[in-house]
Design a protein around this motif. Structure first.
Motif, short mmCIF file in Angstrom:
data_model
loop_
_atom_site.label_atom_id
_atom_site.label_comp_id
_atom_site.label_asym_id
_atom_site.label_seq_id
_atom_site.Cartn_x
_atom_site.Cartn_y
_atom_site.Cartn_z
N ILE A 103 1.12 -1.08 -0.10
CA ILE A 103 -0.11 0.18 0.08
C ILE A 103 0.67 1.18 0.10
O ILE A 103 1.71 1.35 0.81
CB ILE A 103 -1.05 -0.05 1.04
CG1 ILE A 103 -2.00 -1.23 1.15
CG2 ILE A 103 -1.75 1.25 1.45
CD1 ILE A 103 -2.79 -1.22 2.31
N ILE A 104 1.04 2.11 -1.13
CA ILE A 104 1.65 3.32 -1.18
C ILE A 104 0.60 4.49 -1.14
O ILE A 104 -0.48 4.33 -1.39
CB ILE A 104 2.55 3.07 -2.30
CG1 ILE A 104 1.47 3.05 -3.72
CG2 ILE A 104 3.23 1.85 -2.46
CD1 ILE A 104 2.40 2.98 -5.09
N GLN A 105 1.36 5.62 -0.70
CA GLN A 105 0.77 7.00 -0.80
C GLN A 105 1.63 7.75 -1.88
O GLN A 105 2.74 8.06 -1.56
CB GLN A 105 1.09 7.40 0.79
CG GLN A 105 0.17 8.95 0.82
CD GLN A 105 -1.16 8.92 0.98
OE1 GLN A 105 -1.73 8.09 1.77
NE2 GLN A 105 -1.94 9.65 0.27
N VAL A 106 0.86 8.09 -2.80
CA VAL A 106 1.58 8.97 -3.90
C VAL A 106 0.53 10.05 -4.36
O VAL A 106 -0.44 10.06 -3.93
CB VAL A 106 1.94 8.02 -5.39
CG1 VAL A 106 2.89 6.79 -4.83
CG2 VAL A 106 0.65 7.18 -5.74
N ALA A 165 1.50 3.87 -11.05
CA ALA A 165 1.86 3.05 -12.15
C ALA A 165 3.20 3.02 -12.46
O ALA A 165 3.84 2.03 -12.54
CB ALA A 165 1.10 3.53 -13.50
N GLU A 166 4.04 4.12 -11.97
CA GLU A 166 5.60 4.05 -12.09
C GLU A 166 6.00 3.25 -11.08
O GLU A 166 6.87 2.23 -11.34
CB GLU A 166 5.95 5.40 -11.97
CG GLU A 166 7.41 5.52 -12.00
CD GLU A 166 8.29 5.15 -13.15
OE1 GLU A 166 9.38 4.44 -12.99
OE2 GLU A 166 7.54 5.31 -14.40
N TRP A 167 5.64 3.06 -9.72
CA TRP A 167 5.95 2.31 -8.96
C TRP A 167 5.75 0.87 -9.17
O TRP A 167 6.63 0.06 -8.98
CB TRP A 167 5.63 2.71 -7.39
CG TRP A 167 6.38 3.97 -6.82
CD1 TRP A 167 5.93 5.08 -6.71
CD2 TRP A 167 7.62 3.93 -6.43
NE1 TRP A 167 6.75 5.92 -6.03
CE2 TRP A 167 7.99 5.20 -6.02
CE3 TRP A 167 8.70 2.85 -6.12
CZ2 TRP A 167 9.18 5.64 -5.70
CZ3 TRP A 167 9.89 3.17 -5.84
CH2 TRP A 167 9.92 4.51 -5.70
N ALA A 168 4.58 0.77 -9.55
CA ALA A 168 3.91 -0.78 -9.83
C ALA A 168 4.97 -1.36 -10.98
O ALA A 168 5.22 -2.45 -11.15
CB ALA A 168 2.56 -0.66 -10.39
#
Length: 143
Positions: A84-87, A94-97
């Motif tokens: 779970i990320i906070q962006v 999408a970049e992190w995924a």
């Protein structure tokens, strides 16, 4: 915005995973997790055990829920873990995924996590007031 990155794999991915040294997989995932931490976007994350003895499904398709061994009747695609990320945006999520160190047969499903603001039209209801109180007790921001 919060997003949940859901790691999914197929039988193909499992075979590829098993052909690699486990230390290599641990190092790649560790490096990815460290990059999330250093960027300040990681809120939570974990892998899920493959051991089927402790996994089960609760099926609500009948009046009385039925508990069966799980996770699924078919293993064509398994849910293996999550972050779970906070962006700031869908594009950043999408970049992190896209950076998750996975191979062929694996997928990352990205789902936005709802926030209190998604239920603004219901903020005055008893249920939402109670939810806000619970979140405040846990020290969560009520975005």
């Amino acid at each position: 915005m919060k997003y949940m990155l859901i790691m999914r794999s197929t039988d193909e991915a499992k075979k590829e995973y098993q052909s690699r040294p486990f230390e290599e997989i641990l190092e790649a995932m560790g490096a990815y997790n460290e990059s999330l931490i250093k960027a300040g976007v990681l809120l939570a994350g974990d892998g899920l055990a493959d051991d089927m003895t402790d996994n089960f499904v609760v099926d609500f398709s009948t009046d009385t829920p039925v508990v069966t061994d799980g996770p699924y009747g078919e293993t064509h695609e398994l849910f293996n873990g999550f972050w779970i990320i906070q962006v700031g945006s869908k594009e950043e999520a999408a970049e992190w995924a896209s950076r998750v160190p996975l191979g062929p047969g694996s997928k990352i499903e990205v789902r936005r996590v709802t926030e209190m603001s998604d239920f603004a039209d219901y903020a005055d209801t008893p249920a939402m007031k109670q939810e806000a109180a619970w979140r405040a007790e846990r020290g969560e921001q009520l975005a």
